[in-house]
Motif scaffolding. Structure first.
Motif, PDB file in Angstrom:
ATOM      1  N   ALA A  17      18.917  14.632  16.053  1.00  0.00           N
ATOM      2  CA  ALA A  17      19.597  14.821  17.337  1.00  0.00           C
ATOM      3  C   ALA A  17      19.555  16.283  17.779  1.00  0.00           C
ATOM      4  O   ALA A  17      19.371  16.585  18.970  1.00  0.00           O
ATOM      5  CB  ALA A  17      21.040  14.349  17.221  1.00  0.00           C
ATOM      6  N   ILE A  18      19.682  17.191  16.823  1.00  0.00           N
ATOM      7  CA  ILE A  18      19.676  18.620  17.155  1.00  0.00           C
ATOM      8  C   ILE A  18      18.319  19.050  17.692  1.00  0.00           C
ATOM      9  O   ILE A  18      18.216  19.835  18.651  1.00  0.00           O
ATOM     10  CB  ILE A  18      20.066  19.463  15.924  1.00  0.00           C
ATOM     11  N   PHE A  19      17.260  18.515  17.099  1.00  0.00           N
ATOM     12  CA  PHE A  19      15.906  18.928  17.479  1.00  0.00           C
ATOM     13  C   PHE A  19      15.237  17.930  18.430  1.00  0.00           C
ATOM     14  O   PHE A  19      14.020  17.968  18.615  1.00  0.00           O
ATOM     15  CB  PHE A  19      15.054  19.132  16.233  1.00  0.00           C
ATOM     16  N   GLY A  20      16.008  17.024  19.023  1.00  0.00           N
ATOM     17  CA  GLY A  20      15.494  16.145  20.069  1.00  0.00           C
ATOM     18  C   GLY A  20      14.698  14.957  19.593  1.00  0.00           C
ATOM     19  O   GLY A  20      13.939  14.373  20.388  1.00  0.00           O
ATOM     20  N   GLY A  21      14.818  14.575  18.338  1.00  0.00           N
ATOM     21  CA  GLY A  21      14.054  13.434  17.833  1.00  0.00           C
ATOM     22  C   GLY A  21      14.903  12.232  17.477  1.00  0.00           C
ATOM     23  O   GLY A  21      14.465  11.368  16.701  1.00  0.00           O
ATOM     24  N   LEU A  22      16.126  12.147  18.037  1.00  0.00           N
ATOM     25  CA  LEU A  22      17.018  11.034  17.688  1.00  0.00           C
ATOM     26  C   LEU A  22      16.463   9.673  18.089  1.00  0.00           C
ATOM     27  O   LEU A  22      16.533   8.726  17.281  1.00  0.00           O
ATOM     28  CB  LEU A  22      18.393  11.256  18.322  1.00  0.00           C
ATOM     29  N   PRO A  23      15.906   9.486  19.307  1.00  0.00           N
ATOM     30  CA  PRO A  23      15.350   8.161  19.650  1.00  0.00           C
ATOM     31  C   PRO A  23      14.266   7.696  18.672  1.00  0.00           C
ATOM     32  O   PRO A  23      14.246   6.536  18.255  1.00  0.00           O
ATOM     33  CB  PRO A  23      14.776   8.378  21.054  1.00  0.00           C
ATOM     34  N   THR A  24      13.392   8.632  18.280  1.00  0.00           N
ATOM     35  CA  THR A  24      12.335   8.268  17.329  1.00  0.00           C
ATOM     36  C   THR A  24      12.920   7.893  15.971  1.00  0.00           C
ATOM     37  O   THR A  24      12.482   6.926  15.328  1.00  0.00           O
ATOM     38  CB  THR A  24      11.355   9.434  17.170  1.00  0.00           C
ATOM     39  N   ALA A  25      13.928   8.641  15.523  1.00  0.00           N
ATOM     40  CA  ALA A  25      14.561   8.359  14.225  1.00  0.00           C
ATOM     41  C   ALA A  25      15.250   7.000  14.247  1.00  0.00           C
ATOM     42  O   ALA A  25      15.176   6.244  13.265  1.00  0.00           O
ATOM     43  CB  ALA A  25      15.561   9.457  13.889  1.00  0.00           C
ATOM     44  N   LEU A  26      15.891   6.657  15.342  1.00  0.00           N
ATOM     45  CA  LEU A  26      16.567   5.359  15.456  1.00  0.00           C
ATOM     46  C   LEU A  26      15.557   4.216  15.482  1.00  0.00           C
ATOM     47  O   LEU A  26      15.793   3.158  14.883  1.00  0.00           O
ATOM     48  CB  LEU A  26      17.434   5.325  16.713  1.00  0.00           C
ATOM     49  N   ILE A  27      14.429   4.421  16.157  1.00  0.00           N
ATOM     50  CA  ILE A  27      13.389   3.382  16.198  1.00  0.00           C
ATOM     51  C   ILE A  27      12.796   3.171  14.807  1.00  0.00           C
ATOM     52  O   ILE A  27      12.542   2.030  14.384  1.00  0.00           O
ATOM     53  CB  ILE A  27      12.295   3.768  17.214  1.00  0.00           C
ATOM     54  N   CYS A  28      12.597   4.253  14.061  1.00  0.00           N
ATOM     55  CA  CYS A  28      12.081   4.129  12.689  1.00  0.00           C
ATOM     56  C   CYS A  28      13.073   3.397  11.793  1.00  0.00           C
ATOM     57  O   CYS A  28      12.678   2.579  10.953  1.00  0.00           O
ATOM     58  CB  CYS A  28      11.783   5.507  12.132  1.00  0.00           C
ATOM     59  N   ALA A  29      14.371   3.687  11.976  1.00  0.00           N
ATOM     60  CA  ALA A  29      15.395   2.988  11.195  1.00  0.00           C
ATOM     61  C   ALA A  29      15.418   1.503  11.546  1.00  0.00           C
ATOM     62  O   ALA A  29      15.551   0.640  10.660  1.00  0.00           O
ATOM     63  CB  ALA A  29      16.763   3.612  11.439  1.00  0.00           C
ATOM     64  N   LEU A  30      15.289   1.176  12.831  1.00  0.00           N
ATOM     65  CA  LEU A  30      15.239  -0.226  13.256  1.00  0.00           C
ATOM     66  C   LEU A  30      14.020  -0.931  12.686  1.00  0.00           C
ATOM     67  O   LEU A  30      14.105  -2.086  12.246  1.00  0.00           O
ATOM     68  CB  LEU A  30      15.220  -0.292  14.786  1.00  0.00           C
ATOM     69  N   THR A  31      12.892  -0.245  12.664  1.00  0.00           N
ATOM     70  CA  THR A  31      11.669  -0.824  12.099  1.00  0.00           C
ATOM     71  C   THR A  31      11.842  -1.132  10.615  1.00  0.00           C
ATOM     72  O   THR A  31      11.408  -2.184  10.122  1.00  0.00           O
ATOM     73  CB  THR A  31      10.493   0.147  12.301  1.00  0.00           C
ATOM     74  N   ALA A  32      12.489  -0.211   9.902  1.00  0.00           N
ATOM     75  CA  ALA A  32      12.738  -0.430   8.472  1.00  0.00           C
ATOM     76  C   ALA A  32      13.662  -1.615   8.260  1.00  0.00           C
ATOM     77  O   ALA A  32      13.465  -2.415   7.331  1.00  0.00           O
ATOM     78  CB  ALA A  32      13.335   0.833   7.855  1.00  0.00           C
ATOM     79  N   LEU A  33      14.671  -1.760   9.119  1.00  0.00           N
ATOM     80  CA  LEU A  33      15.590  -2.898   9.004  1.00  0.00           C
ATOM     81  C   LEU A  33      14.874  -4.218   9.271  1.00  0.00           C
ATOM     82  O   LEU A  33      15.105  -5.216   8.577  1.00  0.00           O
ATOM     83  CB  LEU A  33      16.760  -2.738   9.976  1.00  0.00           C
ATOM     84  N   LEU A  34      14.000  -4.244  10.276  1.00  0.00           N
ATOM     85  CA  LEU A  34      13.239  -5.468  10.563  1.00  0.00           C
ATOM     86  C   LEU A  34      12.322  -5.814   9.393  1.00  0.00           C
ATOM     87  O   LEU A  34      12.143  -6.993   9.058  1.00  0.00           O
ATOM     88  CB  LEU A  34      12.422  -5.277  11.843  1.00  0.00           C
ATOM     89  N   HIS A  35      11.742  -4.801   8.791  1.00  0.00           N
ATOM     90  CA  HIS A  35      10.904  -5.011   7.604  1.00  0.00           C
ATOM     91  C   HIS A  35      11.706  -5.665   6.487  1.00  0.00           C
ATOM     92  O   HIS A  35      11.253  -6.649   5.868  1.00  0.00           O
ATOM     93  CB  HIS A  35      10.346  -3.658   7.143  1.00  0.00           C
ATOM     94  N   GLU A  36      12.907  -5.145   6.223  1.00  0.00           N
ATOM     95  CA  GLU A  36      13.747  -5.707   5.161  1.00  0.00           C
ATOM     96  C   GLU A  36      14.248  -7.100   5.523  1.00  0.00           C
ATOM     97  O   GLU A  36      14.464  -7.933   4.643  1.00  0.00           O
ATOM     98  CB  GLU A  36      14.922  -4.778   4.872  1.00  0.00           C
ATOM     99  N   CYS A  37      14.453  -7.359   6.806  1.00  0.00           N
ATOM    100  CA  CYS A  37      14.871  -8.708   7.222  1.00  0.00           C
ATOM    101  C   CYS A  37      13.812  -9.747   6.871  1.00  0.00           C
ATOM    102  O   CYS A  37      14.132 -10.899   6.559  1.00  0.00           O
ATOM    103  CB  CYS A  37      15.142  -8.726   8.727  1.00  0.00           C
ATOM    104  N   GLY A  38      12.542  -9.345   6.919  1.00  0.00           N
ATOM    105  CA  GLY A  38      11.476 -10.249   6.491  1.00  0.00           C
ATOM    106  C   GLY A  38      11.614 -10.606   5.027  1.00  0.00           C
ATOM    107  O   GLY A  38      11.466 -11.772   4.634  1.00  0.00           O
ATOM    108  N   HIS A  39      11.924  -9.612   4.191  1.00  0.00           N
ATOM    109  CA  HIS A  39      12.146  -9.873   2.769  1.00  0.00           C
ATOM    110  C   HIS A  39      13.354 -10.781   2.555  1.00  0.00           C
ATOM    111  O   HIS A  39      13.324 -11.700   1.730  1.00  0.00           O
ATOM    112  CB  HIS A  39      12.372  -8.555   2.024  1.00  0.00           C
TER     113      HIS A  39
END
Length: 306
Positions: A17-39
């Motif tokens: 958030a400080i360096f302006g990359g919060l949207p990208t970090a949240l999308i990566c976290a969502l992608t990881a969650l979707l990956h685990e949901c498959g498992h």
């Protein structure tokens, strides 16, 4: 199922958030969650239960007890996560084809799923590709060869990412991933433990006994899923009435020497039948003595004198 968040996850989000990359970090976290949901979805279909999902600073991890799982089931479970990422990539590519204007809104999501897919198919434990490779190596060459091959592969891939750390201008992500693979390669597996009800406080309050009525096809895998530290479980086989029962402690003792796919009552019956038949199978005890004619019974002594 619980969702646990690692403290460093908040630190990564704050840094982003400080360096302006919060949207990208949240999308990566969502992608990881979707990956685990498959498992998780695949595990439920196979009869396993996910206990918790933990959001890590580098992604997410689903924790489930799959001790003794068959190689074929483990391969399905390992591939289910990357398949979710691959399916999302196909959907997004189709979306771009028919609606090019959506590219500007979904490009980060596409790249995050491509990166998740590419990383997880690497043949290094505990990545999904490493689990698939481990199952194949164990089937062909044995468990020791599996352990050696996975550790060597993890070391090689760690070295590659360490080289990328310098080649990409001290990329911190490559360094963290190299350290993650290196530590995971030599991590000791967690051993199963017996549920303990022996504390004085718990026994003073009292522990509920839960009776589970089932047929003779109950497997150790299905039985273990019903265990928890909230009650003591007694499994009863029903055959027109309660025929036999296996307590939670007996189940634990038997599970140490059996596969999770074995039948609980089948082993219980065979063991009891063997124990019950042991006295009748034991040979008679014959005492050998040396006796003189004077020490023999009179009837035998008289016959020998004749």
């Amino acid at each position: 199922m619980k969702i646990v968040i690692h403290p460093l996850f908040f630190a990564v989000m704050l840094f982003s958030a400080i360096f302006g990359g919060l949207p990208t970090a949240l999308i990566c976290a969502l992608t990881a969650l979707l990956h685990e949901c498959g498992h998780i979805f695949c595990a439920q279909k196979l009869g396993y239960e996910c206990k918790k999902i933990k959001l890590m600073p580098y992604g997410a991890a689903a924790f489930m007890d799959i001790e003794g799982i068959r190689a074929s089931d483990e391969i399905k479970l390992a591939l289910s996560g990357p398949l979710v990422n691959a399916a999302l990539c196909v959907v997004l590519a189709g979306l771009w084809w028919f609606f090019p204007v959506t590219y500007g809104y979904t490009d980060v999501l596409m790249y995050a799923n491509l990166a998740m897919l590419a990383v997880n198919i690497l043949p290094a434990y505990p990545l999904d590709g490493g689990r698939v490779a481990g199952c194949a190596i164990k089937k062909l060459f044995g468990e020791r060869a599996q352990l050696i091959a996975l550790r060597v592969t993890a070391l090689v891939i760690s070295a590659v990412f360490l080289a990328l750390f310098f080649a990409l201008g001290y990329n911190i992500t490559a360094l963290i991933f190299a350290a993650f693979l290196l530590l995971s390669a030599f991590e000791k597996p967690v051993r199963a433990v017996r549920i303990n009800f022996s504390s004085a406080k718990r026994l003073k309050r009292g522990i509920d006994v839960k009776y589970v009525l089932c047929d003779g096809d109950l497997t150790f895998k299905d039985a273990i899923k019903r265990l928890s530290d909230r009650h003591y479980v007694v499994f009863q086989r029903y055959d027109g009435g309660v025929a036999e029962e296996v307590t939670q402690d007996e189940l634990y003792e038997m599970s140490l020497s059996h596969s999770v796919y074995d039948r609980v009552f089948e082993d219980y019956f065979s063991r009891n039948d063997l124990e019950n038949s042991l006295p009748s199978m034991s040979p008679p005890i014959i005492e050998e003595t040396q006796a003189t004619p004077s020490e023999m019974p009179s009837s035998i002594a008289s016959e020998s004198e004749e």
